[in-house]
Design a protein around this motif. Structure first.
Motif, short mmCIF file in Angstrom:
data_model
loop_
_atom_site.label_atom_id
_atom_site.label_comp_id
_atom_site.label_asym_id
_atom_site.label_seq_id
_atom_site.Cartn_x
_atom_site.Cartn_y
_atom_site.Cartn_z
N TRP A 101 0.84 -1.36 -0.26
CA TRP A 101 0.20 -0.11 0.10
C TRP A 101 1.10 1.15 -0.09
CZ3 TRP A 101 -5.26 -0.65 -0.88
CH2 TRP A 101 -5.19 -2.21 -0.81
N LYS A 105 2.29 -0.81 3.71
CA LYS A 105 2.30 -2.02 4.40
C LYS A 105 1.96 -3.22 3.29
CE LYS A 105 -1.58 -4.43 7.09
NZ LYS A 105 -3.18 -3.58 8.09
N ILE A 107 0.59 -5.80 1.25
CA ILE A 107 -0.87 -6.27 0.37
C ILE A 107 -0.34 -7.48 0.83
CG2 ILE A 107 -2.83 -6.19 -1.29
CD1 ILE A 107 -1.46 -3.54 -2.79
N ASP A 111 -6.64 -8.98 1.81
CA ASP A 111 -7.47 -7.73 1.59
C ASP A 111 -8.30 -7.42 0.26
OD1 ASP A 111 -5.62 -5.72 3.33
OD2 ASP A 111 -3.74 -6.40 1.66
N SER A 115 -12.26 -6.85 1.17
CA SER A 115 -12.77 -5.74 -0.21
C SER A 115 -13.87 -5.76 -1.15
CB SER A 115 -11.91 -4.90 -1.11
OG SER A 115 -10.01 -5.25 -0.66
N ARG A 186 -8.99 -0.21 1.81
CA ARG A 186 -8.82 -0.44 3.08
C ARG A 186 -9.76 -0.84 3.61
NH1 ARG A 186 -3.16 0.48 4.40
NH2 ARG A 186 -3.49 0.27 6.34
N ASP A 188 -9.80 -1.28 6.81
CA ASP A 188 -9.35 -0.65 8.36
C ASP A 188 -10.04 0.62 8.44
OD1 ASP A 188 -6.90 -0.83 6.67
OD2 ASP A 188 -5.35 -0.34 8.17
N TRP A 197 -12.79 8.61 3.87
CA TRP A 197 -11.59 7.29 3.95
C TRP A 197 -11.18 7.81 2.82
CZ3 TRP A 197 -10.03 4.27 0.24
CH2 TRP A 197 -10.72 3.75 -0.90
N SER A 205 -3.85 3.82 -1.22
CA SER A 205 -4.07 3.31 -1.94
C SER A 205 -2.68 2.28 -2.24
CB SER A 205 -4.24 3.69 -3.70
OG SER A 205 -3.28 4.77 -3.49
N ASN A 206 -3.42 1.55 -3.73
CA ASN A 206 -1.70 0.37 -4.02
C ASN A 206 -1.22 0.35 -5.43
OD1 ASN A 206 -4.62 -0.61 -5.13
ND2 ASN A 206 -3.25 -2.60 -5.28
#
Length: 529
Positions: A101, A105, A107, A111, A115, A186, A188, A197, A205-206
């Protein structure tokens, strides 16, 4: 070294040195892309978005298990570095060790599970949740027929392995894995920030870029994501999207040199823009149409809907109003591999009047009850306004209808569609993948993208049958039957033309390929001198 050998080596190596210098020329140019994104996005939450302008942003901020080749649209490895398919229904995706991410963090497979569960949870309100219906148990879970998530065919075997089980083979499933609804988010942070968010400062984001600023109706700014697994291949360092629905203003900005790409152009500037060297037109798998609100008079009667559809002179719209090579079409589905659509009349005023009279309404030829005033809703755009006003005049002339054209900003317009707060509504659909199914499954009863209030058990049965069919000829026959029901019989929609991509882009914008889905991944673009 002998002088002659030096000369020979210089002659041989000079072209390669020039080529290397040419390949590196982009490094001398600020890699900061600015483009027009047409309107203020409704959301940049990939699980909730429905529009093309939102998807352009999502593709820069997020990435799914797969991504699409910018030229061929072939599914390529994304977050998943590889996958295997067993029996046509069990997909095992192996995630990259370096996928992370934008906060660094890693992935993990969970996840994607979290999602996709969020999208399929009815309370989320995802209008594109049906894109996950090929997965075993997904439709039943989304429609509340099951509350047991373990019945849905998605499982994180370990941190880097995701297993997906379909309820039947789906040839376009890998393309769906590159579609925004299936992007990971995410959950969380969604639990922490709620609807906020997606704001700059909150969003993680990723994708190849991350959001750094969003000033509503002014600009959306992204910069290269230093934690993206393939960051070395991303040349752009900054992307600025301008949410400008005033295309005349956008055209002026383009002429001043501050814009690299305009994916839409003002109709009123046809003569000037069509001669511009940066202008291009490309056929796409897209349809421009009107929706009817089938829940309220007069459009709760299929005969009235047929009358209003037949009264549209589509050839006149594309010749005198849109002008940029759009293809007049009373059908919904463009011709594509494996599907040759039926031909429908582009206009038939006499039959339109007969249908309206049969429904009991007055026409220029017959007495009857008066039609109520008709309202055409469209999102703010000079192009949509010109089309609506032309069709309003056609309906008045052909049917005696009193019609008004009403503009609304993008978010309000989308909300009105969803809540059926309209009579007639300007709409469009671009293929999500290169298969006719992308044009037919959205009209099933209760589908979040239907937004007409219409539904038919027979149509739903045909959709299911077409998705089960293994014989291509039989499948094409079923699709032609459904298209006929949609545009010539039940008519919850009135197709007007097949889209072409009309854009202005600087010669310096590289990595941009015309393709039938009109998709241009931001990660693959760069700027040359």
């Amino acid at each position: 070294m002998p002088p002659r050998l030096i000369l020979v080596l210089a002659f041989v190596l000079a072209p390669w040195s020039a080529l290397a210098a040419a390949d590196d020329a982009w490094k001398k140019v600020p890699q900061e892309l600015v483009f027009i994104n047409e309107s203020e996005p409704q959301t940049i939450d990939p699980g909730l978005m429905t529009g093309l302008l939102e998807s352009r942003l999502a593709g820069g901020l997020f990435e799914g298990l797969c991504r699409l080749h910018p030229k061929t649209l072939e599914p390529l490895p994304g977050v998943a570095e590889r996958w295997t398919v067993a029996d046509g229904v069990t997909y095992t995706f192996h995630l990259r060790a370096g996928a992370a991410w934008s906060d660094g963090k890693p992935i993990v497979a969970q996840d994607f599970v979290s999602s996709w569960k969020r999208v399929l949870t009815p309370a989320t309100g995802s209008e594109y949740a049906s894109q996950l219906y090929p997965i075993a148990g997904a439709e039943a879970f989304h429609k509340g027929k099951s509350t047991d998530w373990t019945t849905v065919g998605v499982n994180a075997t370990d941190e880097r392995t995701l297993t997906v089980r379909l309820h039947r083979p789906c040839p376009w499933f890998l393309s769906l894995c590159a579609f925004q609804t299936l992007f990971p988010v995410r959950v969380d942070l969604i639990a922490l920030h709620g609807d906020r968010w997606t704001r700059a400062g909150n969003i993680v984001s990723n994708g190849p870029f991350r959001l750094v600023a969003w000033e509503p109706r002014v600009s959306i700014i992204m910069v290269r994501n230093e934690h993206y697994w393939d960051r070395a291949a991303v040349r752009l360092t900054k992307v600025t999207a301008l949410p400008t629905d005033d295309l005349d203003t956008a055209w002026r900005l383009y002429q001043q040199g501050g814009i690299h790409w305009m994916p839409g152009v003002p109709q009123a500037r046809f003569e000037q823009i069509s001669r511009h060297p940066d202008f291009s037109v490309t056929p796409t798998l897209g349809a421009y149409f009107y929706r009817f609100n089938c829940t309220k008079p007069p459009f709760d009667d299929a005969r009235v809907r047929r009358a209003f559809s037949l009264a549209i002179d589509r050839a006149a719209i594309t010749k005198f109003v849109t002008k940029f090579g759009e293809i007049p079409n009373a059908g919904l589905i463009p011709k594509m591999p494996g599907y040759d659509p039926p031909t429908f009349p582009l206009t038939d005023r006499a039959e339109a009047r007969r249908q309206l009279a049969a429904a009991g309404y007055a026409t220029p030829d017959a007495a009857g009850k008066p039609l109520p005033p008709i309202d055409i809703l469209f999102n703010t755009s000079e192009n949509h306004k010109a089309i609506a006003e032309a069709i309003a005049a056609q309906w008045k002339d052909a049917l005696g209808a009193t019609v008004a054209a009403r503009s609304s900003e993008w978010k309000v317009y989308l909300d009105a569609q969803t809540t059926l707060a309209y009579q007639v509504c300007r709409s469009a659909w671009y293929a999500d993948y290169a298969d006719p199914n992308t044009f037919i499954d959205l009209w099933t009863t209760g589908n979040g993208n239907n937004r007409t209030g219409w539904g038919s058990p027979e149509y739903d049965r045909l959709v299911d049958a077409s998705q089960r069919a293994t014989d291509p000829a039989e499948r094409a026959k079923l699709i032609r039957r459904m298209e006929t029901m949609l545009v010539a019989e039940e008519c919850p929609i009135a197709p007007i033309y097949s889209y072409v991509s009309k854009s202005l882009r600087k010669e310096s914008l590289a990595g941009f390929y015309d393709n039938p889905l009109d998709q241009h991944p931001l990660r693959d673009l760069w700027i040359e001198p």
